[in-house]
Write a protein that holds these residues in place. Structure first.
Motif, PDB file in Angstrom:
ATOM      1  N   HIS A 188      32.208 123.841   9.004  1.00  0.00           N
ATOM      2  CA  HIS A 188      31.024 123.846   8.125  1.00  0.00           C
ATOM      3  C   HIS A 188      31.286 124.764   6.938  1.00  0.00           C
ATOM      4  N   MET A 189      30.321 125.583   6.540  1.00  0.00           N
ATOM      5  CA  MET A 189      30.474 126.328   5.290  1.00  0.00           C
ATOM      6  C   MET A 189      30.180 127.806   5.472  1.00  0.00           C
ATOM      7  N   GLY A 190      30.850 128.611   4.689  1.00  0.00           N
ATOM      8  CA  GLY A 190      30.493 130.019   4.598  1.00  0.00           C
ATOM      9  C   GLY A 190      31.298 130.933   5.505  1.00  0.00           C
TER      10      GLY A 190
ATOM     11  N   GLU B   2      35.159 129.518  -3.901  1.00  0.00           N
ATOM     12  CA  GLU B   2      34.582 128.816  -2.744  1.00  0.00           C
ATOM     13  C   GLU B   2      33.977 129.810  -1.769  1.00  0.00           C
ATOM     14  N   MET B   3      33.910 129.495  -0.460  1.00  0.00           N
ATOM     15  CA  MET B   3      33.070 130.307   0.417  1.00  0.00           C
ATOM     16  C   MET B   3      33.688 130.712   1.767  1.00  0.00           C
ATOM     17  N   GLU B   4      34.964 130.459   2.004  1.00  0.00           N
ATOM     18  CA  GLU B   4      35.523 130.715   3.340  1.00  0.00           C
ATOM     19  C   GLU B   4      36.877 131.425   3.374  1.00  0.00           C
ATOM     20  N   THR B   5      37.734 131.153   2.381  1.00  0.00           N
ATOM     21  CA  THR B   5      39.149 131.546   2.507  1.00  0.00           C
ATOM     22  C   THR B   5      39.360 133.034   2.762  1.00  0.00           C
TER      23      THR B   5
ATOM     24  N   SER C 142      26.470 134.323  -6.179  1.00  0.00           N
ATOM     25  CA  SER C 142      27.770 134.990  -6.303  1.00  0.00           C
ATOM     26  C   SER C 142      28.880 134.046  -6.759  1.00  0.00           C
ATOM     27  N   GLN C 143      28.520 132.795  -7.119  1.00  0.00           N
ATOM     28  CA  GLN C 143      29.463 131.918  -7.832  1.00  0.00           C
ATOM     29  C   GLN C 143      29.012 131.736  -9.282  1.00  0.00           C
ATOM     30  N   GLY C 144      28.065 132.551  -9.709  1.00  0.00           N
ATOM     31  CA  GLY C 144      27.668 132.523 -11.119  1.00  0.00           C
ATOM     32  C   GLY C 144      26.782 131.356 -11.502  1.00  0.00           C
ATOM     33  N   ARG C 145      26.174 130.680 -10.509  1.00  0.00           N
ATOM     34  CA  ARG C 145      25.239 129.602 -10.846  1.00  0.00           C
ATOM     35  C   ARG C 145      23.845 130.212 -11.006  1.00  0.00           C
ATOM     36  N   SER C 146      23.066 129.674 -11.934  1.00  0.00           N
ATOM     37  CA  SER C 146      21.743 130.265 -12.111  1.00  0.00           C
ATOM     38  C   SER C 146      20.651 129.212 -12.255  1.00  0.00           C
TER      39      SER C 146
ATOM     40  N   GLY D 209      39.740 122.831   2.192  1.00  0.00           N
ATOM     41  CA  GLY D 209      38.368 122.884   1.697  1.00  0.00           C
ATOM     42  C   GLY D 209      38.233 122.309   0.305  1.00  0.00           C
ATOM     43  N   THR D 210      37.080 122.569  -0.276  1.00  0.00           N
ATOM     44  CA  THR D 210      36.839 122.192  -1.667  1.00  0.00           C
ATOM     45  C   THR D 210      36.420 123.450  -2.425  1.00  0.00           C
ATOM     46  N   CYS D 211      36.464 123.366  -3.737  1.00  0.00           N
ATOM     47  CA  CYS D 211      36.170 124.566  -4.523  1.00  0.00           C
ATOM     48  C   CYS D 211      35.730 124.203  -5.931  1.00  0.00           C
TER      49      CYS D 211
END
Ligand code: DUR
Length: 300
Positions: free
Chosen positions: A85-87, A228-231, A198-202, A112-114
């Motif tokens: 899953h994610m995170g 991304e969120m796991e590595t 924390s990925q700079g999206r607002s 994963g994806t990024c």
């Protein structure tokens, strides 16, 4: 004790020795693991596995928390595909609970994806986290009442955490064979504790104070290419595994964080297939010391 009786709150397992969140026990997971983010990707890549025992099906078990484990062989080598899953919290479950039920040295590769931050990572690139990954964390101490000034920075950057060099290079080599050398690159990964802040999206809904986050990141780490969120969690745990886990990660860039383009679903799936086979090949070709480990002197 029955199947669901937990006897130890420190590291909960049931009466059969099944871990609390992944639900697997010894003998069900191989020491080579491909960690993927979605069940769809796991089932697609399971097409490349053969059953561990000829004539039987692949081993498949989905836990009550939705972690799916698929075990079989890839070109004869035992290997498991696990839906993470994610995170970061989920990456932590996957690494620690698998470590507890696998004998010997382990190799874990994440597919994963990024988001792509800058060249050489482009939309559709397969990017290996080599030399490694760093962590971006939102710091709640910086957020008081809206408009209130704080001298605490809203986000913190960790130092880089290294990946396994040999496994990362094997991954790049196998990926170049399947995707072409122009489809593969490497660089520092940034792992964030949110897809958004924390990925700079607002958005207008939250006070995230992240307008300059990506610029600050690239200022601190000019070599950062993926977000991304796991590595970083995977690499941090491998580093702390007392030499028992080798880890690497490769991610498909499906969001371009400069142009705001997003990769189409068909192209994403095509890349997942090719990159997934590269991960399986890199894992299968990795030499592991199967005699390593605390399991061999009686303790867990
Ligand atoms: N992901 C990101 N950011 C992106 C694109 C993909 O975090 O811009 C990854 C990590 C996470 C999932 O597992 O995909 C979130 O959609």
């Amino acid at each position: 004790p029955g199947k669901t009786d937990i006897t130890d709150a420190n590291f909960p397992v049931d009466g059969e020795g099944r871990t609390y969140h992944l639900g697997t026990k010894r003998g069900e997971v191989a020491n080579r693991i491909l960690s993927v983010g979605s069940e769809k990707r796991a089932l697609m890549l399971a097409e490349y596995l053969e059953p561990a025992v000829p004539g039987q099906g692949l081993f498949m078990l989905e836990s009550s928390r939705g972690f799916l484990t698929i075990t079989g062989r890839y070109h004869g080598t035992p290997l498991s595909i696990i839906v993470t899953h994610m995170g970061m919290a989920n990456a932590d479950f996957v690494v620690r609970e698998n470590r507890a039920v696998v004998e010997g040295e382990m190799a874990i590769v994440r597919l994963g994806t990024c988001g792509a931050l800058q060249p050489p990572a482009r939309l559709g690139s397969f990017v290996v986290a080599d030399p490694g990954a760093m962590l971006i964390r939102r710091n709640p101490d910086a957020f008081g009442l809206e408009g209130e000034q704080s001298d605490v920075p809203p986000y913190t950057f960790s130092r880089p955490i290294p990946s396994d060099t040999a496994l990362s290079q094997a991954l790049q080599h196998e990926a170049a064979l399947l995707l072409g050398p122009e489809g593969v690159c490497c660089g520092l990964n940034a792992t964030a504790d949110s897809f958004y802040s924390s990925q700079g999206r607002s958005t207008a809904w939250f006070d995230d104070r992240n307008e300059s986050l990506l610029a600050d990141l690239l200022c601190c780490y000019p070599e950062a290419v993926t977000l991304e969120m796991e590595t970083a969690m995977l690499l941090d745990l491998a580093r702390c595994s007392r030499g028992s886990i080798r880890a690497a990660a490769g991610v498909i860039a499906l969001a371009d964080r400069t142009s705001n383009d997003f990769l189409g679903a068909d192209r994403t799936q095509q890349l997942e297939r090719a990159a997934g086979q590269a991960c399986l090949a890199a894992l299968a070709h990795t030499q592991l010391d199967d005699t390593w480990g605390p399991h061999h002197n009686g303790s867990t």
